[in-house]
Design a protein around this motif. Structure first.
Motif, PDB file in Angstrom:
ATOM      1  N   UNK A  24      39.585  29.957  41.578  1.00 20.41           N
ATOM      2  CA  UNK A  24      38.728  28.879  42.053  1.00 20.41           C
ATOM      3  C   UNK A  24      39.097  28.560  43.498  1.00 20.41           C
ATOM      4  N   UNK A  25      38.300  27.762  44.202  1.00 21.57           N
ATOM      5  CA  UNK A  25      38.564  27.514  45.631  1.00 21.57           C
ATOM      6  C   UNK A  25      39.937  26.917  45.932  1.00 21.57           C
ATOM      7  N   UNK A  26      40.526  26.170  44.982  1.00 18.65           N
ATOM      8  CA  UNK A  26      41.857  25.615  45.213  1.00 18.65           C
ATOM      9  C   UNK A  26      42.959  26.627  44.934  1.00 18.65           C
TER      10      UNK A  26
ATOM     11  N   UNK B 101      33.880  25.443  41.220  1.00 21.09           N
ATOM     12  CA  UNK B 101      33.258  26.627  41.833  1.00 21.09           C
ATOM     13  C   UNK B 101      32.289  26.202  42.938  1.00 21.09           C
ATOM     14  N   UNK B 102      32.312  26.926  44.045  1.00 25.29           N
ATOM     15  CA  UNK B 102      31.277  26.745  45.061  1.00 25.29           C
ATOM     16  C   UNK B 102      30.285  27.905  44.965  1.00 25.29           C
ATOM     17  N   UNK B 103      29.331  27.960  45.905  1.00 27.09           N
ATOM     18  CA  UNK B 103      28.265  28.959  45.780  1.00 27.09           C
ATOM     19  C   UNK B 103      28.729  30.377  46.086  1.00 27.09           C
TER      20      UNK B 103
ATOM     21  N   UNK C 213      41.934  35.870  45.188  1.00 28.13           N
ATOM     22  CA  UNK C 213      41.592  36.260  43.821  1.00 28.13           C
ATOM     23  C   UNK C 213      42.269  37.551  43.379  1.00 28.13           C
ATOM     24  N   UNK C 214      42.990  38.208  44.272  1.00 21.04           N
ATOM     25  CA  UNK C 214      43.691  39.448  43.948  1.00 21.04           C
ATOM     26  C   UNK C 214      45.117  39.186  43.469  1.00 21.04           C
ATOM     27  N   UNK C 215      45.578  37.943  43.529  1.00 22.71           N
ATOM     28  CA  UNK C 215      46.965  37.622  43.184  1.00 22.71           C
ATOM     29  C   UNK C 215      47.142  37.513  41.670  1.00 22.71           C
ATOM     30  N   UNK C 216      48.402  37.565  41.243  1.00 21.53           N
ATOM     31  CA  UNK C 216      48.731  37.506  39.820  1.00 21.53           C
ATOM     32  C   UNK C 216      48.088  36.269  39.175  1.00 21.53           C
ATOM     33  N   UNK C 217      47.540  36.421  37.963  1.00 12.50           N
ATOM     34  CA  UNK C 217      47.600  37.613  37.101  1.00 12.50           C
ATOM     35  C   UNK C 217      46.355  38.505  37.198  1.00 12.50           C
ATOM     36  N   UNK C 218      45.663  38.485  38.326  1.00  7.44           N
ATOM     37  CA  UNK C 218      44.371  39.168  38.433  1.00  7.44           C
ATOM     38  C   UNK C 218      44.450  40.474  39.234  1.00  7.44           C
ATOM     39  N   UNK C 219      45.636  41.071  39.322  1.00  4.61           N
ATOM     40  CA  UNK C 219      45.779  42.303  40.111  1.00  4.61           C
ATOM     41  C   UNK C 219      44.888  43.423  39.580  1.00  4.61           C
TER      42      UNK C 219
END
Length: 423
Positions: free
Chosen positions: A223-225, A41-43, A120-126
């Motif tokens: 996460x950033x990656x 995680x970054x800031x 962060x909107x991509x599966x599985x976080x829709x």
């Protein structure tokens, strides 16, 4: 152990007694103590926690202000002045609440655009993303109604202009406006309705935030990656690592908040709101609060009233379907070299809309607003779907821990990596 009691691992006898009967401490330890989170995680990941703290600040300060506010069109302006002058520390509470709204939107805008950049909107976080958009809409409604309560000139005329937008809707438009007003113009019934809803909606937001956090803890954090953890080596317990990181971010945030409250409390407000509301005198330039200006500029970029309203609401509604508009299997834009410049241009278009929304609708401001509006929709509706199919992404790391421990981001082209990984 007696039947019906749960096993508690806490040593404190009071905590253990409560936890064995109502395992709230065990739940908190699981969800905010040992909960595994990506180690990279970054800031930018601080802003979710900042938003939650800001919501609590707004609720506490709002309840305190409501104890002294009078929701009556003849008394509202004077009651606000009394809060500022006569109530002990009333000026501080009001400035915290008024500037807290601006800080809330700053935090949430950064939180949203962080999600857009890292996918962060991509599966599985829709569903997690869609619940977040609902929170943003509730925030906008709450902030708009709160802006009306001081009953100054900009409050009154802002309410008149914005509520009149619904009249553009065919068939149902005029009944909606009449219901919002509680009559045939913005008056005392309108103020009462807006005060009641402004007091209620923050608690609704709190409930939806609970769903947002529950969905996050089910699907896990991005996460950033933009790759999923492959094992324990890719994660860290939330406490103490991210509680410490969030605490540092919170300290910086509160310093900025305090500087705004104590040194520039009216910087983000409008001076006309220190003039009592007068339905017979129209301000020369009616503008909403700054955090509405991008969408206000989109509204004004279309000559047709109904078309402007549709585009304004469409600018937010498009976020609901974003998980399906972005067809790329890669989440993070760190690995999407074609998409990245278009994304930053979209941010620039949003900032241009923010700027021109506060300017008179004439000349170059109208042209700039139309160009920025066109690119905003072009990015989401055309560029993202097309780039998702055509773009050649950079190779993804095998795990989160590998680039973290080697001190870098994407692996070199010759290193062992998977060329593509399902998001």
């Amino acid at each position: 152990m007696a039947g019906g009691l749960t096993q508690s691992e806490f040593k404190n006898p009071v905590v253990r007694w409560i936890d064995s009967r109502l395992p709230v401490f065990t739940m908190m330890q699981k969800e905010y103590g040992t909960f595994p989170t990506p180690r990279n995680f970054n800031y930018f990941w601080n802003f979710g926690a900042l938003a939650m703290v800001n919501l609590v600040i707004m609720i506490v300060s709002g309840i305190t202000l409501a104890m002294h506010y009078t929701p009556n069109s003849a008394l509202a302006f004077d009651s606000v002045e009394r809060i500022m002058r006569d109530v002990n520390f009333g000026w501080l509470i009001r400035y915290i609440h008024a500037n807290g709204a601006s800080m809330f939107f700053i935090v949430v805008y950064i939180h949203i655009y962080r999600g857009l950049y890292y996918g962060s909107y991509k599966a599985p976080r829709e569903l997690l993303w869609m619940i977040g958009v609902v929170i943003f809409l509730l925030m906008m409604a709450t902030a708009f109604m709160g802006y009306v309560l001081p009953w100054g000139q900009m409050s009154f005329w802002g309410a008149t202009v914005i509520t009149n937008l619904f009249s553009a809707l065919p068939i149902v438009g005029d009944p909606i406006v009449t219901w919002l007003w509680g009559g045939f113009s913005v008056d005392n019934p309108t103020l009462n309705r807006f005060f009641s809803l402004h007091y209620l909606l923050p608690f609704v937001i709190f409930g939806v935030v609970f769903l947002h956090v529950a969905a996050l803890h089910i699907t896990g954090s991005n996460n950033p990656l933009g790759i999923d953890p492959k094992g324990p080596q890719d994660t860290l317990p939330f406490h103490p690592y991210y509680t410490a990181k969030d605490s540092f971010g919170m300290a910086i945030y509160l310093i900025v908040f305090a500087c705004l409250v104590f040194f520039a409390p009216n910087y983000l407000g409008h001076p006309d709101n220190y003039i009592p509301a007068n339905p017979l005198v129209t301000p020369p330039h009616i503008v909403p609060e700054w955090y509405f200006l991008p969408f206000y500029a989109i509204l004004r970029s279309v000559p047709d009233k109904l078309g402007g309203v549709v585009l304004m609401f469409g600018a937010i509604a498009i976020w609901f379907v974003l998980p399906w508009l972005d067809t790329s299997p890669v989440r993070s834009m760190r690995f999407r070299p074609w998409t990245r410049p278009f994304f930053f241009l979209m941010i620039l278009s949003f900032l241009v809309l923010l700027y021109v929304g506060g300017k008179p609708p004439e000349g170059a401001y109208v042209t700039a607003g139309r160009l920025a509006t066109a690119y905003y929709f072009l990015y989401f509706l055309v560029l993202l779907p097309w780039l998702g199919v055509k773009e050649r992404t950079l190779p993804l790391p095998e795990s989160i821990s590998r680039p973290v421990l080697r001190g870098g981001g994407p692996l070199p082209a010759g290193a062992a990596a998977k060329p593509m990984e399902k998001a």
